[in-house]
Each structure stands twice: as structure tokens, then as C-alpha cells.
Design a protein around this motif. Structure first.
Motif, mmCIF file in Angstrom:
data_model
loop_
_atom_site.group_PDB
_atom_site.id
_atom_site.type_symbol
_atom_site.label_atom_id
_atom_site.label_comp_id
_atom_site.label_asym_id
_atom_site.label_seq_id
_atom_site.Cartn_x
_atom_site.Cartn_y
_atom_site.Cartn_z
ATOM 1 N N LYS A 1 0.930 -0.869 0.095
ATOM 2 C CA LYS A 1 -0.169 0.092 -0.214
ATOM 3 C C LYS A 1 0.503 0.639 -0.031
ATOM 4 O O LYS A 1 1.182 1.611 0.576
ATOM 5 C CB LYS A 1 -0.570 -0.155 1.568
ATOM 6 C CG LYS A 1 -2.314 1.383 1.001
ATOM 7 C CD LYS A 1 -2.981 1.047 2.349
ATOM 8 C CE LYS A 1 -3.840 2.479 1.709
ATOM 9 N NZ LYS A 1 -4.827 2.998 3.418
ATOM 10 N N CYS A 2 0.389 2.006 -0.752
ATOM 11 C CA CYS A 2 1.008 3.399 -1.150
ATOM 12 C C CYS A 2 -0.060 4.662 -0.626
ATOM 13 O O CYS A 2 -0.560 4.819 -1.716
ATOM 14 C CB CYS A 2 1.879 3.745 -2.591
ATOM 15 S SG CYS A 2 2.648 2.656 -2.839
ATOM 16 N N ALA A 3 0.650 4.891 0.591
ATOM 17 C CA ALA A 3 -0.553 5.893 1.446
ATOM 18 C C ALA A 3 0.271 7.547 0.748
ATOM 19 O O ALA A 3 1.604 7.469 1.249
ATOM 20 C CB ALA A 3 -1.079 5.841 2.834
ATOM 21 N N TYR A 4 -0.832 8.087 1.485
ATOM 22 C CA TYR A 4 0.372 9.869 1.439
ATOM 23 C C TYR A 4 0.783 10.290 0.314
ATOM 24 O O TYR A 4 1.851 10.861 0.043
ATOM 25 C CB TYR A 4 0.328 10.208 2.315
ATOM 26 C CG TYR A 4 0.098 9.755 3.865
ATOM 27 C CD1 TYR A 4 -0.882 10.712 4.670
ATOM 28 C CD2 TYR A 4 0.524 8.365 4.751
ATOM 29 C CE1 TYR A 4 -1.529 10.130 5.919
ATOM 30 C CE2 TYR A 4 -0.583 8.272 5.658
ATOM 31 C CZ TYR A 4 -1.222 9.005 6.298
ATOM 32 O OH TYR A 4 -1.935 8.867 7.739
ATOM 33 N N ILE A 5 0.046 9.963 -1.197
ATOM 34 C CA ILE A 5 1.009 10.469 -1.961
ATOM 35 C C ILE A 5 0.810 12.077 -2.498
ATOM 36 O O ILE A 5 -0.315 12.372 -2.433
ATOM 37 C CB ILE A 5 0.348 9.320 -3.398
ATOM 38 C CG1 ILE A 5 0.561 8.564 -3.037
ATOM 39 C CG2 ILE A 5 1.117 10.088 -4.583
ATOM 40 C CD1 ILE A 5 0.188 7.729 -4.002
ATOM 41 N N ILE B 1 -2.955 4.112 -3.577
ATOM 42 C CA ILE B 1 -2.985 3.252 -4.536
ATOM 43 C C ILE B 1 -2.453 2.062 -3.817
ATOM 44 O O ILE B 1 -1.898 1.821 -2.704
ATOM 45 C CB ILE B 1 -1.779 3.858 -5.491
ATOM 46 C CG1 ILE B 1 0.117 3.132 -5.479
ATOM 47 C CG2 ILE B 1 -1.951 4.758 -5.992
ATOM 48 C CD1 ILE B 1 0.414 3.738 -7.112
ATOM 49 N N THR B 2 -2.927 1.156 -4.718
ATOM 50 C CA THR B 2 -1.792 -0.236 -3.684
ATOM 51 C C THR B 2 -2.133 -0.872 -4.699
ATOM 52 O O THR B 2 -2.572 -1.004 -6.039
ATOM 53 C CB THR B 2 -3.680 -0.779 -3.240
ATOM 54 O OG1 THR B 2 -3.031 -2.195 -2.593
ATOM 55 C CG2 THR B 2 -4.419 -1.177 -4.256
ATOM 56 N N LEU B 3 -1.839 -2.309 -4.822
ATOM 57 C CA LEU B 3 -0.504 -2.881 -5.497
ATOM 58 C C LEU B 3 -1.039 -4.242 -4.685
ATOM 59 O O LEU B 3 -0.257 -4.359 -4.052
ATOM 60 C CB LEU B 3 0.970 -2.765 -5.585
ATOM 61 C CG LEU B 3 1.462 -1.457 -6.050
ATOM 62 C CD1 LEU B 3 1.818 -0.688 -5.546
ATOM 63 C CD2 LEU B 3 3.207 -1.586 -6.740
ATOM 64 N N ARG C 1 4.464 6.937 1.907
ATOM 65 C CA ARG C 1 4.087 6.202 2.553
ATOM 66 C C ARG C 1 4.449 4.420 1.516
ATOM 67 O O ARG C 1 2.897 4.838 1.851
ATOM 68 C CB ARG C 1 3.466 6.922 4.051
ATOM 69 C CG ARG C 1 4.612 5.339 4.539
ATOM 70 C CD ARG C 1 3.663 5.852 6.062
ATOM 71 N NE ARG C 1 3.641 7.610 6.585
ATOM 72 C CZ ARG C 1 3.046 7.683 7.489
ATOM 73 N NH1 ARG C 1 1.597 7.595 8.419
ATOM 74 N NH2 ARG C 1 3.401 9.175 8.036
ATOM 75 N N ILE C 2 5.214 4.011 1.642
ATOM 76 C CA ILE C 2 5.218 2.407 0.958
ATOM 77 C C ILE C 2 5.428 1.788 2.030
ATOM 78 O O ILE C 2 6.733 1.305 2.747
ATOM 79 C CB ILE C 2 5.840 2.475 0.291
ATOM 80 C CG1 ILE C 2 5.252 3.501 -1.093
ATOM 81 C CG2 ILE C 2 5.369 0.932 -0.339
ATOM 82 C CD1 ILE C 2 6.119 3.861 -2.569
ATOM 83 N N ARG C 3 4.670 0.519 1.753
ATOM 84 C CA ARG C 3 4.509 -0.122 3.227
ATOM 85 C C ARG C 3 4.135 -1.358 2.588
ATOM 86 O O ARG C 3 2.960 -1.237 1.624
ATOM 87 C CB ARG C 3 3.930 -0.876 4.363
ATOM 88 C CG ARG C 3 4.373 0.437 5.570
ATOM 89 C CD ARG C 3 3.744 0.575 6.849
ATOM 90 N NE ARG C 3 3.757 -0.835 7.842
ATOM 91 C CZ ARG C 3 5.041 -0.807 8.181
ATOM 92 N NH1 ARG C 3 6.495 0.412 8.575
ATOM 93 N NH2 ARG C 3 5.848 -1.077 8.754
ATOM 94 N N SER C 4 5.166 -2.624 2.860
ATOM 95 C CA SER C 4 4.799 -4.434 2.027
ATOM 96 C C SER C 4 4.835 -5.131 2.939
ATOM 97 O O SER C 4 5.689 -5.425 3.986
ATOM 98 C CB SER C 4 5.892 -4.501 0.973
ATOM 99 O OG SER C 4 5.486 -6.046 0.169
#
Length: 185
Positions: free
Chosen positions: A2-6, A47-49, A109-112
């Protein structure tokens, strides 16, 4: 993933069109490299991958299968074919995502899973991910569960083992058929 606060370099949210183009370009870049995932927008700033409840899987047509090892596998060769990525492929995937954000000068802010990939314009590297590895992943690895790339030697060895196994099984089947014919006669 998830990629947040873009945000762009000025700290403003991206327009929906720009975010859609960004997602499409990222998905195309990943697909060309051999990683399959869908990139979705979640509003204007996230966005989400994802690919079937994972961040991504490998394209077996481009990269070939990987081998999944586990001590409880009872296969002929001792491993199973999988589209699950290896650690090196995960690092490559994360670097592609980070490079894409850098190229477009976008912070996020990206977390996997348990790993932090990016925070704002700060990108994390493989060394950082080793330090972030949670205990449960390390315990799984210590128990013998891991994914590794298939080498040509492994494939040749597997074919030979399967060939031997098939010869033995076909011989057993012929003997069983003969025994059945004798019983019927």
C-alpha cells in the motif's frame, strides 16, 4: 503493498488523471520486468499493488518458475514450482517501485507487509529490510521454508529423478496388471 500519503514535490495531492497515469506507467514497467500485479487508486492520495492476496507474483513465461522448499514436502524432487518471488526478486520489485516514485518526484509512505519500503522521499534499501525482518519470518526460514530460483542443474536433476520414478512406477503397474490377469484366469 500500500502506498499512502502520495504527494508531489510541492506537497500537494495529485489529480485523479495524473495518479491514474502514474499507476498505469508503474504497472507497465513492472510487467515489462516480469512482475505481475494490479495497481489501483484508493482516492486521490493512495494506491495499492496486489495480485491474488499478494503484492505481486512473477511472470513464469518471462522469468520461469521458482522452487519452494519446505521440510514437509513429500515430492519426488523435494521442492515445488511456484510463482512466489525470491528475496532478490522482492528487492528488485521494491527498487523498481522506489525508482518510479523518484523519477516522477512523488513522495509516499509505502509498506509491504512488515517492511517499510519508502517514507516520503526517503527510500529504504535491502539492508534496511534485513533489519526490519520480523521474528516470524526468520523463524519460518529457520524451519526450512524458503523460495529459491531454479537453476538449470536443478531442472535437469528433477527431470532425471522423475524419469527414474516413472520407470519404477510403470514397472510396478505392469506387475500389478499381470497379477490381476493371473487372479482373473
Amino acid at each position: 503493498m500500500k502506498c499512502a500519503y502520495i504527494r508531489d514535490k510541492n506537497g500537494k495531492k495529485l489529480t485523479e488523471k495524473r495518479l491514474e497515469r502514474f499507476c498505469r506507467a508503474l504497472q507497465n514497467k513492472l510487467k515489462k520486468t516480469g512482475f505481475l500485479c494490479e495497481v489501483y487508486t484508493l482516492g486521490k492520495s493512495a494506491i495499492t499493488l496486489s495480485a491474488r492476496s499478494k503484492s505481486f507474483v512473477i511472470d513464469v513465461k518471462k522469468l520461469g518458475y521458482n522452487a519452494r522448499f519446505a521440510p514437509w514436502f513429500k515430492t519426488i524432487v523435494g521442492w515445488k514450482n511456484t510463482e512466489t518471488p525470491t528475496w532478490a526478486q522482492r528487492v528488485q520489485f521494491n527498487n523498481i517501485v522506489n525508482d518510479h516514485f523518484d523519477a516522477h518526484q512523488i513522495s509516499a509512505r509505502i509498506r509491504s507487509g512488515a517492511f517499510k519500503i519508502r517514507d516520503g522521499f526517503i527510500r529504504y534499501t535491502e539492508y534496511d529490510w534485513f533489519c526490519q525482518k520480523p521474528r516470524w519470518i526468520a523463524e519460518k526460514e529457520n524451519r526450512g521454508w524458503y523460495v529459491d530460483a531454479l537453476t538449470p542443474d536443478m531442472i535437469a536433476e528433477a527431470k532425471e529423478k522423475r524419469r527414474k520414478h516413472n520407470r519404477i512406477m510403470s514397472k510396478k503397474r505392469r506387475e500389478e496388471k499381470k497379477a490381476l490377469k493371473l487372479i482373473k484366469a
